[in-house]
Design an enzyme around this catalytic site. Structure first.
Site, PDB file in Angstrom:
ATOM      1  N   CYS A 375       4.479   5.877   7.644  1.00 31.03           N
ATOM      2  CA  CYS A 375       5.933   5.721   7.566  1.00 31.03           C
ATOM      3  C   CYS A 375       6.525   5.216   8.883  1.00 31.03           C
ATOM      4  CB  CYS A 375       6.574   7.010   7.069  1.00 31.03           C
ATOM      5  SG  CYS A 375       8.136   6.675   6.265  1.00 31.03           S
ATOM      6  N   HIS A 500       3.881   7.943   2.169  1.00 32.38           N
ATOM      7  CA  HIS A 500       3.213   9.123   2.741  1.00 32.38           C
ATOM      8  C   HIS A 500       2.021   9.529   1.868  1.00 32.38           C
ATOM      9  CE1 HIS A 500       6.317  10.348   5.719  1.00 32.38           C
ATOM     10  NE2 HIS A 500       7.107   9.666   4.909  1.00 32.38           N
ATOM     11  N   GLU A 502      -0.277  11.471   2.471  1.00 28.91           N
ATOM     12  CA  GLU A 502      -0.690  12.875   2.665  1.00 28.91           C
ATOM     13  C   GLU A 502      -0.198  13.791   1.550  1.00 28.91           C
ATOM     14  OE1 GLU A 502       1.480  11.237   4.514  1.00 28.91           O
ATOM     15  OE2 GLU A 502       3.099  12.494   5.305  1.00 28.91           O
TER      16      GLU A 502
HETATM   17  N1  GLN Z   1      12.798   6.855  10.243  1.00 25.08           N
HETATM   18  C1  GLN Z   1      12.112   5.958   9.364  1.00 25.08           C
HETATM   19  C2  GLN Z   1      12.958   5.564   8.170  1.00 25.08           C
HETATM   20  O1  GLN Z   1      13.924   6.210   7.884  1.00 25.08           O
HETATM   21  C3  GLN Z   1      10.793   6.533   8.921  1.00 25.08           C
HETATM   22  C4  GLN Z   1      10.922   7.743   8.068  1.00 25.08           C
HETATM   23  C5  GLN Z   1       9.668   8.581   8.016  1.00 25.08           C
HETATM   24  O2  GLN Z   1       8.766   8.429   8.817  1.00 25.08           O
HETATM   25  N2  GLN Z   1       9.589   9.490   7.088  1.00 25.08           N
HETATM   26  O3  GLN Z   1      12.682   4.588   7.508  1.00 25.08           O
END
Ligand code: GLN
Length: 533
Positions: A375, A500, A502
């Site tokens: 992410c 994600h 995970e």
């Molecule tokens: N801050 C980034 C976004 O909002 C990544 C978010 C995250 O890592 N969950 O896109």
């Protein structure tokens, strides 16, 4: 329908969630359809706005609901996929009650905690259990008995116990059995917390005693006597790896006690969990992984990532050693030195520590060290590559700075939205994978579903430039408007995902990106060990 309720006493952080998940596992092993529900007595509607410093990670379900990390334990232990209905908060219940009141559904009555709020709690639980066709509904009440917030929930549970037939309802109370200076197991805190439960009209059928060591027979006897449960229903839960807990419970015959009390038949038992734990106990190799993040001091902030690495590790026969690196400290140091077999950059938000993460990514890329970005880690990998390979010196993400070239940016429709709540792209979304790439090799298919939690995207304007310098976007969604996976074919393993992975890793089914990353990290370790590099 049978109900098992898990409450906790003495203090928080006793591993009530793991206890509930392990009970669920025991019953799943016996072929029962178990539907878990987590009650979080806080006022928030969901965990989306909660800070990981206070609460540990925010776990994301398939339908995009942001929940407490215990739901992650349920999914991993029971091999389930849950939705928002499996998580009740005070906020959700009161919202329903207030909406009903506004619609005039209470016909002019005074709306009160008893019966209106408690009725809403009971009907939520029963509706979900029925809809999901549960044989057993497993309910965990968050917080500690005695907290003001949990009162309406415990009252609803008390009423349910009366309403349900004998043998259909079971209360499991988890407490702490501390050791005194002389190493003696003390039962007084357990006695007090059971007394507190009783004052609320609740009587435990089973007591799980959390202790540094196995509960002695004499301790069990004492708890049984003072708390009015049978000795067989006092279950020892000593400190151990979380995945061992279901097996330890079986050694204590907890499954038999539950079946007997709920008048359920003994079914043939599956052994896959046992096999997984056996493999976990026999890990011969090791691998050192650095996790560079902002919340490294909070044990549970990256819980699902830690578990996903553990799953992949057991699969490979490796114990994973974690090094938690503070990205802010890294940012303020002059030189990066990350002597590990693999470097992982997890999700994150905001400016603080971001440059430290970019330094770590550069280090992994230049030194050919296995890298996995998740992410925010994916987005920062794009920033790093833009700056140091494409030569866009002021490349950035608009989350970090508006002044540079925003290679990571909001899509136009998202720029319109001004408030923060409810604007994230959440939950399971289909990702298309490009054939012939590392991603394709790892997943073995061209369509996968993974969970998301983000706002920003790779700015489409920069994709040709990034790709011309060798970065491959091997996964995308939304008719290619959003990039989902990146990889560097010239690197040992440089792989990052906008989603994600995970959240979908399970002990018995490790997540493909984690497996690929760990395999590469272990290969790198062996090469170094054998003096090949
Ligand atoms: N801050 C980034 C976004 O909002 C990544 C978010 C995250 O890592 N969950 O896109």
């Amino acid at each position: 329908m049978k109900f098992i309720v898990v409450t906790g006493g003495v203090m928080s952080g006793l591993g009530k969630g793991i206890t509930a998940a392990s009970i669920g596992r025991l019953l799943v092993d016996l072929g029962y359809r178990v539907v878990p529900i987590k009650i979080d007595p806080y006022i928030n509607i969901d965990a989306g706005t909660m800070n990981p410093f206070q609460h540990g990670e925010v776990y994301v379900l398939k339908d995009g609901t942001e929940v407490d990390l215990d739901l992650g334990h349920y999914e991993r232990f029971m091999g389930l996929e849950l939705t928002g209905e499996h998580n009740i908060t005070t906020g959700k219940i009161y919202r329903r009650v207030i909406e009903k009141e506004r619609r005039g559904e209470y016909l002019g009555q005074t709306v009160q905690i008893i019966p209106h709020v408690t009725d809403e709690i009971k009907s939520w639980i029963r509706e979900v259990a029925k809809k999901k066709d549960a044989e057993i509904c497993l309910i965990e009440v968050g917080g500690t008995v005695g907290d003001i917030e949990s009162m309406p929930f415990l009252e609803a549970i008390r009423q349910m116990r009366i309403e349900e037939k004998d043998g259909n309802f079971l209360l499991v109370h988890v407490t702490l059995v501390p050791l005194d200076a002389g190493g003696e197991q003390k039962t007084k805190p357990t006695q007090h917390s059971v007394k507190e439960l009783r004052e609320l009209g609740l009587y435990p059928d089973i007591i799980v005693g959390r202790c540094k060591e196995k509960l002695k027979d004499s301790t069990k006897k004492k708890i049984a006597l003072f708390c009015d449960v049978e000795k067989e229903a006092v279950i020892s839960n000593e400190d151990c790896d979380i995945y061992e807990v279901p097996l330890k419970f079986r050694e204590e015959k907890l499954d038999e006690v539950i079946l007997k009390k709920l008048r359920l038949e003994k079914r043939e038992r599956k052994t896959e969990w046992e096999e997984f734990v056996k493999k976990m106990r026999e890990l011969k190799e090791e691998v050192d992984i650095a996790i560079v993040g902002k919340y490294v001091d909070v044990k549970d902030a990256y819980l699902s990532i830690r578990e996903a690495l553990k799953h992949a590790g057991v699969h490979l026969g490796c114990k994973v050693n974690f090094a938690w690196i503070d990205s802010e400290k890294l940012e303020n140091s002059n030189e990066v030195e990350l002597n590990y077999d693999g470097i992982l950059i997890p999700g994150g938000f905001g400016k603080r520590g971001a440059e430290g993460k970019i330094m770590a990514i550069r280090y992994a890329r230049e030194k050919n060290i296995p890298f996995l970005g998740i992410c925010f880690g994916f987005q920062l990998a794009v920033v790093e590559f833009s700056r140091n390979v494409c030569g866009i010196r002021n490349a950035s993400s608009s989350e970090l700075s508006e002044s540079g070239e925003c290679v990571i940016d909001l899509l136009p429709e998202q720029k319109q939205i001004k408030e923060l709540g409810g604007t994230m792209r959440l939950g399971e979304i289909e990702v298309t994978i490009k054939p012939g790439t590392i991603a394709h090799k790892l997943y073995g298919k061209e369509k996968v579903f993974e969970r998301h939690r983000h706002r920003y995207e790779v700015n489409p304007e920069y994709i040709p430039k990034l790709e011309s310098k060798g970065l491959v976007f091997s996964g995308w969604s939304d008719s290619k408007r959003r990039m989902e996976i990146l990889e560097l074919p010239t690197h040992r393993f440089f792989f990052a995902t906008q989603f994600h992975p995970e959240f979908k890793s399970r002990p018995l089914f490790p997540s493909p990106p984690f497996r690929g990353f760990l395999e590469s990290a272990f290969g790198y370790r062996k090469e170094r060990r054998d003096g090949k590099i």
